[in-house]
Design an enzyme around this catalytic site. Structure first.
Site, PDB file in Angstrom:
ATOM      1  N   CYS A 102       0.822  -1.217   0.000  1.00 59.24           N
ATOM      2  CA  CYS A 102       0.000   0.000   0.000  1.00 59.24           C
ATOM      3  C   CYS A 102       0.857   1.268   0.000  1.00 59.24           C
ATOM      4  O   CYS A 102       0.385   2.345   0.351  1.00 59.24           O
ATOM      5  CB  CYS A 102      -0.948   0.015   1.192  1.00 59.24           C
ATOM      6  SG  CYS A 102      -2.219  -1.241   1.106  1.00 59.24           S
ATOM      7  N   THR A 118       6.994   1.696   1.874  1.00 63.18           N
ATOM      8  CA  THR A 118       8.395   2.021   1.609  1.00 63.18           C
ATOM      9  C   THR A 118       8.503   3.208   0.664  1.00 63.18           C
ATOM     10  O   THR A 118       9.325   4.103   0.873  1.00 63.18           O
ATOM     11  CB  THR A 118       9.141   0.805   1.030  1.00 63.18           C
ATOM     12  OG1 THR A 118       8.963  -0.274   1.937  1.00 63.18           O
ATOM     13  CG2 THR A 118      10.623   1.070   0.881  1.00 63.18           C
ATOM     14  N   ASN A 128       8.055 -12.350  -3.205  1.00 64.31           N
ATOM     15  CA  ASN A 128       8.440 -11.821  -1.881  1.00 64.31           C
ATOM     16  C   ASN A 128       9.957 -11.870  -1.700  1.00 64.31           C
ATOM     17  O   ASN A 128      10.451 -11.914  -0.572  1.00 64.31           O
ATOM     18  CB  ASN A 128       7.733 -12.625  -0.786  1.00 64.31           C
ATOM     19  CG  ASN A 128       7.859 -11.982   0.588  1.00 64.31           C
ATOM     20  OD1 ASN A 128       7.886 -10.754   0.709  1.00 64.31           O
ATOM     21  ND2 ASN A 128       7.962 -12.790   1.637  1.00 64.31           N
ATOM     22  N   ARG A 156      -5.227   0.730   0.765  1.00 64.44           N
ATOM     23  CA  ARG A 156      -5.406   0.595  -0.681  1.00 64.44           C
ATOM     24  C   ARG A 156      -6.894   0.531  -0.919  1.00 64.44           C
ATOM     25  O   ARG A 156      -7.562  -0.402  -0.492  1.00 64.44           O
ATOM     26  CB  ARG A 156      -4.715  -0.659  -1.200  1.00 64.44           C
ATOM     27  CG  ARG A 156      -4.898  -0.876  -2.706  1.00 64.44           C
ATOM     28  CD  ARG A 156      -4.237  -2.158  -3.162  1.00 64.44           C
ATOM     29  NE  ARG A 156      -2.812  -1.999  -3.345  1.00 64.44           N
ATOM     30  CZ  ARG A 156      -2.230  -1.652  -4.494  1.00 64.44           C
ATOM     31  NH1 ARG A 156      -2.962  -1.424  -5.568  1.00 64.44           N
ATOM     32  NH2 ARG A 156      -0.929  -1.530  -4.581  1.00 64.44           N
TER      33      ARG A 156
END
Ligand code: SPV
Ligand code: MN
Length: 632
Positions: free
Chosen positions: A279, A282, A392, A426
Site C-alpha cells: 500500500c 516504503t 516476496n 489501498r
C-alpha cells in the site's frame, strides 16, 4: 551464579566464548544458553561480541556453511530459503498462553501453554545436532536510551545471524554494562533451521513452528529460514514489544519514521506512517527529497510530555520486486554497489549478478533461483510456472547506505518528536488522497482502525476484496484488538501536544479504472500534511476530517513536481462518498467484533456517531458530495 551447565558449555564452547558468556554475570542469559545447548544439542556454540572481527566471522561463516554465496561485486551475497518457506507462516505462528488467557487470545491463534510448549520443545529436541551455532546480542532501538530493549538470539543459522547484524544494533557491550536490576529484562530468541538440504534450505517444513511466549518474553522458531519466520528481532520481537508496551504504557507500531523537509527553509518535521503491505509504505518513507529514519517498525514513548519515536532497526529487509531505477532510484542504485547486501530468493545469473521481477533490465533466462537450477518456463511440483524470482524476494541492507538517511534523527537516544501520523490503505473507491482528522482520537478510530487493503489484478483471486488491517498491524497485535486500540487512544494522555493524524490513499481509481495522478503525487499529500502541522493551509471540513483547498494543491503540484493538477481531478478525488464510507465503518465494526468480543462501547459509539454524521450529510447534500459543498 549457579553454574549448572558449566561442563556442557565448556565442552561446546571455546575458552573465549565461555569467557564472553560468563563475563556478562547474567544468570538468565546463562540459563537460556545452557538449557538450549542441552536440549537442541549443537556441536559448538560461538558467543559473539560487538567487534568488527566477529562481524566478519559471521559473514565468513554464512558463506562457509553454504547459506550464502558470493555475488559478482564485493560484499554482495545471495541466500535462498526453501521453495515452501518464502513468506511468514501465519498458520504455524502461535501464542502459547496460560489457560486463564485462552479465551481473550482465541482469535489470535493461541494454544494452551503446556501443550504448546511441549510440542515446540519436542520439535526442538536435538534439532541442532552436529551444527555450529551462535549466540549474539542485539538491541531493539538505540542502546542506552529509554527505548532500548536488549535481546539475545541463539541460532544455528549464520544467515540469520548475518541478517541480524545488518538489521539491528549490536548490544554485547550493553549486556556487559547492565546493572543488576536490569539483568532480567530482555527478549530471548531460540531459532533452528533444522535439517537442511544441499542448498542449505530447511527441509522439515511440516515441523515449522513459531511459538511466542508473552509471559516470559521468549520466542521459539524451528525448521525455517525465511527471515520473517526466523529472525527473532523482527516480527517476533515486535509481537513481544506490542504486548510489553501495552502493559507499560508505550506503543510498538508497524510504522516507518521519516522527516518531511520543507524545500526552502529545510525545516524537518517528523511523521510516522502505517500502511498494509503493498500500500505504498516504503515508497512513502523514500519519497525523493525527504529523509528516512526507518521503514518498518517504530517504538513510541511519552518523553517529557512529547510523542517521541525511534526506529527499532538499523537496516531494511525490503521487498525487491518492482525496485527499479525509475521507481526507487535511491534503493536501486545501492543494490548495484559493491557493499554488504544480502539478496534473498532472487535469480543468480551466469554473470553472478542478481535479477528480480520488474527490475527494468533484461534478465537472463536461466540461472539459480528460489526453486533451484532454473530456466524460463520451468514448472514447480504443482505445475505452476516458476518466476525468475519469488514475488516476496528481498534485499537486506544497512540504512546508512542511503543518501536520504536521517542520521541525526536515527541516532537520537530520546527519539524524534512525531508531529504527524499517516495511515494509508489501498482503496479504489472510498477515501480521499489525504485528510486530516479533527483530533488524535478521531484519527485512531476513523483513520487507523478502519485501514483496509484491497486485492488487485496483480494478486490471485477476486479483485477488489478488502482485508481489514487496523493500524496495518493485525499480523502482530498480540493482545485483544479492542484493548490495543484503547491503548493507542490513551497513549497521548498528559502529553503537551498530540500529533495530527492523516489518512492517505494513493489508489483511488477513475471511472475508467485508472489511477488519477502520477505515483509521485504522494509528495504533494505529504507536504500538505506538513503545512497543516505548521498551521499553513486552510481546509474544508467533511464528516470525517479536513481536506485541502484546490488552490493549495495546485500550487504544491507545480512547485514540488512541476505538474498541473486540474480542478476536475481535484473534485473527483476529494468527493465525499457517503454510502461507501458507511459501508467501511460497518466492515470495521464487524471485524472488531469478530476479533474481540470485549470491544468497549465508547469505540463502537464513535463509529456509530460517525455513520450518523455521514448519513445526515447524505440527507442534506446527496450521496456523492463534491468538496465545494463543505466549508472551512
Ligand atoms: C512484513 O511482511 O511486514 C515485513 C517482512 O516487513 S517480514 O519480515 O516477513 O515481516
Ligand atoms: Mn513489516
Amino acid at each position: 551464579m549457579n553454574p549448572k551447565y558449566d561442563a556442557l558449555l565448556k565442552d561446546k564452547m571455546s575458552d573465549q566464548s565461555y569467557q564472553r558468556l560468563s563475563a556478562l554475570k547474567n544468570q538468565k542469559v546463562y540459563d537460556f544458553v545452557g538449557e538450549f545447548a542441552q536440549h537442541c544439542d549443537p556441536a559448538t556454540i560461538y558467543v559473539c561480541d560487538d567487534s568488527a572481527a566477529d562481524e566478519q566471522y559471521v559473514r565468513d561463516q554464512a558463506l562457509a556453511k553454504g547459506e550464502e554465496h558470493k555475488l559478482a561485486l564485493d560484499g554482495r551475497t545471495i541466500h535462498w530459503d526453501g521453495y515452501g518457506d518464502q513468506a511468514r507462516d501465519k498458520v504455524n505462528t502461535r501464542y502459547i498462553v496460560k489457560p486463564e488467557n485462552m479465551e481473550r487470545m482465541k482469535s489470535l491463534n493461541a494454544v494452551p501453554f503446556d501443550e504448546g510448549q511441549k510440542e515446540i520443545m519436542d520439535i526442538a529436541k536435538g534439532n541442532m545436532k552436529g551444527k555450529d551455532t551462535i549466540v549474539k546480542f542485539f538491541a531493539e532501538g538505540p542502546t542506552d536510551s529509554p527505548f532500548t530493549i536488549p535481546c539475545v538470539q541463539f541460532t544455528d543459522s549464520w544467515y540469520v545471524a548475518h541478517s541480524e547484524a545488518i538489521l539491528y544494533r549490536p548490544a554485547y557491550s550493553h549486556f556487559l554494562n547492565m546493572k543488576d536490576n536490569e539483568k532480567g529484562d530482555f527478549f530471548r530468541f531460540i531459532h533452528s533451521a533444522g535439517q537442511q538440504d544441499e542448498r542449505g534450505c530447511s527441509v522439515n517444513l511440516d515441523k515449522r513452528r513459531i511459538y511466542m511466549d508473552l509471559q516470559n518474553n521468549m520466542v521459539y522458531s524451528m525448521n525455517d529460514q525465511y527471515a520473517g519466520n526466523s529472525i527473532g528481532l523482527k516480527k517476533h520481537a515486535m509481537r513481544l514489544a506490542i504486548n510489553k508496551g501495552g502493559q507499560e504504557g508505550w506503543l510498538c507500531e508497524h510504522m516507518f519514521v521519516m522527516a518531511v523537509v520543507e524545500p526552502s527553509s529545510k525545516r524537518k518535521t517528523y511523521f510516522a506512517g502505517a500502511y498494509p503491505s503493498a500500500c505504498g509504505k516504503t515508497s512513502t518513507a523514500m519519497v525523493p527529497g525527504e529523509q528516512v529514519v526507518g521503514d518498518d517498525i517504530a517504538y513510541f514513548r511519552n518523553i517529557d510530555g512529547e510523542f517521541r519515536a525511534v526506529n527499532v532497526e538499523q537496516g531494511i529487509f525490503g521487498i525487491i520486486k518492482d525496485v527499479n531505477a525509475d521507481d526507487d532510484p535511491v534503493i536501486f542504485s545501492n543494490l548495484k554497489k559493491p557493499q554488504e547486501l544480502i539478496f534473498s530468493n532472487v535469480l543468480q545469473g551466469a554473470d553472478n549478478n542478481p535479477y528480480w521481477i520488474n527490475m527494468g533490465e533484461n534478465a537472463p533466462e536461466s540461472g539459480n533461483n528460489h526453486h533451484g537450477a532454473w530456466k524460463k518456463g520451468d514448472k514447480d511440483a504443482n505445475g505452476k510456472e516458476v518466476t525468475i524470482a519469488h514475488a516476496n524476494s528481498r534485499y537486506t541492507m544497512r540504512l546508512d547506505y542511503l543518501s536520504n538517511f536521517d542520521k541525526e534523527g536515527f541516532e537520537a537516544k530520546q527519539g524524534v518528536k512525531i508531529d504527524g501520523l499517516l495511515y494509508g490503505g489501498r482503496d479504489s473507491d472510498t477515501t480521499v488522497p489525504v485528510e486530516e482528522s479533527p483530533s488524535y482520537a478521531s484519527g485512531i478510530l476513523l483513520k487507523a482502525a478502519t485501514l483496509e487493503s484491497e486485492t488487485t489484478a496483480a494478486t490471485l483471486g477476486a479483485e477488489g476484496v478488502r482485508t481489514a488491517s487496523p493500524m496495518a498491524n493485525m499480523d502482530f497485535v498480540s493482545y485483544p484488538l479492542g484493548e490495543y486500540t484503547e491503548n493507542n487512544l490513551s497513549f497521548t494522555k498528559g502529553m503537551k501536544e498530540e500529533p495530527k493524524v492523516f489518512s492517505t490513499n494513493y489508489f483511488m481509481l477513475s471511472a475508467k479504472g485508472k489511477f488519477v495522478t502520477s505515483k509521485l503525487a504522494k509528495k504533494v499529500w505529504l507536504h500538505w500534511a506538513d503545512g497543516r502541522v505548521h498551521g499553513e493551509y486552510e481546509g474544508l471540513a467533511t464528516p470525517t476530517g479536513t481536506i485541502p483547498l484546490y488552490a493549495d494543491l495546485k500550487k504544491l503540484f507545480k512547485e514540488l513536481l512541476d505538474e498541473d493538477f486540474s480542478e476536475e481531478d481535484y473534485t473527483y478525488l476529494f468527493t465525499f462518498r457517503c454510502t461507501k464510507w458507511v459501508e467501511k465503518l460497518e466492515r470495521t465494526k464487524a471485524f472488531f467484533a469478530k476479533m474481540d468480543s470485549a470491544v468497549s462501547a465508547s469505540i463502537i459509539d464513535a463509529w456509530d456517531k460517525a455513520a450518523a454524521d455521514i448519513k445526515a450529510a447524505k440527507a442534506k447534500y446527496g450521496d456523492q458530495i463534491a468538496p465545494g459543498a463543505f466549508k472551512g
